[in-house]
Scaffold this motif. Structure first.
Motif: not given
Length: 314
Positions: A147-148, A150-155, A158, A181, A185, A189
């Motif tokens: 999950a971490a 996936n979060r890092l990749r989305r940020v 963006h 930001y 992140t 993560t």
């Protein structure tokens, strides 16, 4: 650096460009395909977002980059040789740390499209609260959980979109906010040395039993690709608690201790080798997770006071 675009089908030209744009590097073609290199860069303040398309198998051996470098693979794969923990491979959809800022790095990029995000480590220092003002390091090359990751990749995606917008990229407020930001992140993560106050469970778990279980796991997996998250999971604690336990009881980090164990195993095998059995320094080093013979020799000499070849001869 400003935004850039680079294309070349020449190995020497590509090597010169990479040395000027990143750090001194030697490259070679390790596959059947002809050289083809495409690189595009977007800039957001001190953060670089590079999209690279390597249409051949590029082996590389590079000096320290001096910047935190995160990678996201879109196609193909990247086989990275980590100086402190051995080899690992990034495949499509995976994100992690390609190289720490202060260590040389090497590996093979297997006909891959991928993105890298590079930034000054001082950004992490500014956002984190670290004991004694020490510099914050990312000390694991994988996100702490799926999950971490996936979060890092989305940020990262963006922020790259923001960098591609000239109005946003030229806004000082946007640049500063984006840097914070990104740092926040990464700290949330990835496994780092940031001294965010450990919770009560982490402090409770940072006892000698945790260290003993971790060492037992390391000793039984010395020749495998393991990260700090693997050690923590096998020890039934968080990566934060594991690092706290090693600092508290051994005054070192889990990965530094792992390298020490691997050096000891290689030292023992070098000493036990017999003439004519076909063993070399390189094969023994690789058996214990050291994929770069020169760096293995440096670490070995630092620990044992002589080159590994001398131990093998004796």
């Amino acid at each position: 650096m400003q935004s850039l675009n680079f294309e070349s089908d020449d190995l020497a030209v590509t090597e010169e460009f990479l040395s000027n744009a990143y750090t001194r590097v030697q490259i070679s073609n390790h596959g059947p395909h002809q050289v083809r290199t495409r690189i595009r860069r977007e800039v957001l303040g001190s953060i670089n977002f590079d999209q690279l398309d390597m249409g051949f198998d590029m082996a590389y051996d590079a000096d320290p980059l001096g910047r935190v470098c995160l990678v996201t693979v879109h196609s193909g794969r990247i086989e990275e040789n980590y100086h402190d923990s051995g080899p690992d491979t990034f495949t499509p959809g995976q994100t992690g740390l390609l190289t720490p800022p202060d260590l040389p790095y090497s590996g093979v990029i297997r006909t891959s499209r991928y993105g890298i995000t590079m930034f000054d480590p001082a950004i992490l220092d500014r956002v984190a609260t670290n004991e004694g003002g020490q510099r914050v390091r990312v000390d694991g090359h994988r996100p702490v959980t799926i999950a971490a990751g996936n979060r890092l990749r989305r940020v990262l995606t963006h922020l790259q979109q923001i960098a591609a917008d000239p109005d946003a990229a030229n806004s000082p407020l946007t640049v500063t906010t984006a840097s914070d930001y990104l740092a926040a992140t990464v700290l949330a993560t990835m496994s780092t040395t940031a001294d965010n106050e450990p919770n009560a469970i982490d402090r409770h778990d940072a006892h000698p039993h945790t260290v003993r279980r971790a060492i037992a796991y390391m000793e039984s997996h010395l020749g495998e690709r393991i990260a700090i998250t693997d050690i923590a999971a096998a020890t039934f604690v968080t990566p934060r608690a594991l690092q706290l336990a090693f600092r508290r009881h051994l005054d070192t980090t889990p990965l530094e201790y792992l390298q020490r164990l691997r050096l000891s195993a290689a030292h023992e095998q070098l000493g036990a080798a017999l003439p004519g059995d076909g063993q070399t320094v390189a094969t023994i080093a690789y058996r214990w997770g050291f994929t770069h013979p020169g760096r293995f020799a440096t670490a070995y000499r630092h620990r044992y006071g002589r080159p590994p070849r001398q131990t093998l001869r004796e």
